[in-house]
Design a protein around this motif. Structure first.
Motif, PDB file in Angstrom:
ATOM      1  N   SER A   7      -8.012   5.159   1.796  1.00 50.18           N
ATOM      2  CA  SER A   7      -8.294   4.287   2.804  1.00 50.18           C
ATOM      3  C   SER A   7      -9.586   5.532   3.272  1.00 50.18           C
ATOM      4  CB  SER A   7      -6.914   4.652   3.332  1.00 50.18           C
ATOM      5  OG  SER A   7      -6.541   6.134   3.480  1.00 50.18           O
ATOM      6  N   SER A  63     -12.469   3.131   3.273  1.00 47.32           N
ATOM      7  CA  SER A  63     -12.770   1.692   4.035  1.00 47.32           C
ATOM      8  C   SER A  63     -13.934   2.223   5.474  1.00 47.32           C
ATOM      9  CB  SER A  63     -11.149   1.384   5.033  1.00 47.32           C
ATOM     10  OG  SER A  63     -10.443   2.692   5.553  1.00 47.32           O
ATOM     11  N   ASP A  71      -4.647  -1.681   9.525  1.00 38.98           N
ATOM     12  CA  ASP A  71      -4.337  -2.258   8.872  1.00 38.98           C
ATOM     13  C   ASP A  71      -4.374  -4.124   9.452  1.00 38.98           C
ATOM     14  OD1 ASP A  71      -1.598  -2.761   9.658  1.00 38.98           O
ATOM     15  OD2 ASP A  71      -0.779  -2.360   8.462  1.00 38.98           O
ATOM     16  N   THR A 120       0.915  -1.290   0.359  1.00 41.82           N
ATOM     17  CA  THR A 120      -0.044   0.212   0.289  1.00 41.82           C
ATOM     18  C   THR A 120       0.950   1.348   0.028  1.00 41.82           C
ATOM     19  OG1 THR A 120      -1.421  -1.389   1.331  1.00 41.82           O
ATOM     20  CG2 THR A 120      -2.117   1.729   1.672  1.00 41.82           C
ATOM     21  N   SER A 122      -4.811   2.370  -1.384  1.00 44.06           N
ATOM     22  CA  SER A 122      -4.295   0.848  -1.968  1.00 44.06           C
ATOM     23  C   SER A 122      -3.008   1.482  -3.463  1.00 44.06           C
ATOM     24  CB  SER A 122      -5.045   0.185  -1.936  1.00 44.06           C
ATOM     25  OG  SER A 122      -4.694  -0.925  -2.617  1.00 44.06           O
TER      26      SER A 122
END
Length: 178
Positions: free
Chosen positions: A59, A62, A82, A35, A53
Motif C-alpha cells: 500500500s 499507492s 480505499d 486486500t 494487495s
C-alpha cells in the motif's frame, strides 16, 4: 476449527482480509477477493494496520492523493484510503427528490431531459426508482434542480464505527427473521 466468513470452509488459520470495506476472516482461496490486512509489529501498540494487495503490491506504493483526510488524527500512520472513502451514498428517496424538484419548477420529464442533454426515458426510470443515476447524471440533476441526491450519515452507520477492533461480529448486527 475456525470457518471462513465468506465460503464457510474450515481451515486451521484464517487471514484478515478487507473485502468491499469490511474486514473478514478468510481462507486462503477467498483472500483473492480483497486486500489482506496485517497488524504492524511496532512498539506503539495495536490498532495500527498496514494493508497490501493480495497480488503482493504494497500500500505504500499507492499514490498519496486524498491524504488530507486523516491528517488531524493523533499518531503517526493512518489507515490507507480505499475507493469506499470517496463514495457518496445515494439517498433512498432519490426518485421522490427528483420528481418533486422537477414538478416544483413546472418542468415535464421531456423538458428536464432536454435541459440535461439526456433521454426522457432515463428521467422516467430515475423517477420510478428503476435505475440509479450515474455520477455524471447525478451531478447534472443536482446542479439543474438545486437538490442533493446524497444521503447524510445515518445513526445506523454510527453503529459500525468503532475504535475497539474485533469486538463486534456480524451476529451482533444482523437481526434474523424467524
Amino acid at each position: 476449527m475456525p470457518q471462513c466468513e465468506m465460503c464457510g470452509a474450515e481451515e486451521a488459520s484464517l487471514t484478515t482480509t478487507k473485502v468491499e470495506g469490511a474486514e473478514l476472516e478468510l481462507c486462503s482461496s477467498c483472500t483473492d477477493f480483497g486486500t489482506e490486512v496485517r497488524d504492524e509489529s511496532t512498539s506503539s501498540g495495536g490498532g495500527k494496520y498496514s494493508t497490501s494487495s493480495s497480488t503482493g503490491k504494497s500500500s505504500s506504493s499507492s499514490g498519496s492523493s486524498g491524504s488530507s483526510s486523516g491528517s488531524g488524527s493523533a499518531g503517526g500512520s493512518t489507515r490507507p484510503r480505499d475507493m469506499f472513502d470517496d463514495m457518496d451514498e445515494i439517498a433512498t428517496d432519490y426518485d421522490e427528490r427528483i420528481r418533486e424538484a422537477r414538478e416544483s419548477r413546472g418542468l415535464s420529464q421531456e423538458e428536464l431531459a432536454d435541459q440535461l442533454n439526456e433521454k426522457a426515458s432515463l428521467i422516467r426510470k430515475l423517477e420510478r426508482g428503476d435505475t440509479l443515476p450515474t455520477d455524471e447524471v447525478q451531478r447534472k440533476l443536482e446542479r439543474e434542480l438545486d437538490i442533493s441526491l446524497v444521503e447524510g450519515q445515518s445513526s445506523d452507520d454510527a453503529d459500525w464505527e468503532t475504535n475497539d477492533a474485533g469486538t463486534m461480529t456480524l451476529g451482533d448486527v444482523v437481526k434474523r427473521k424467524d
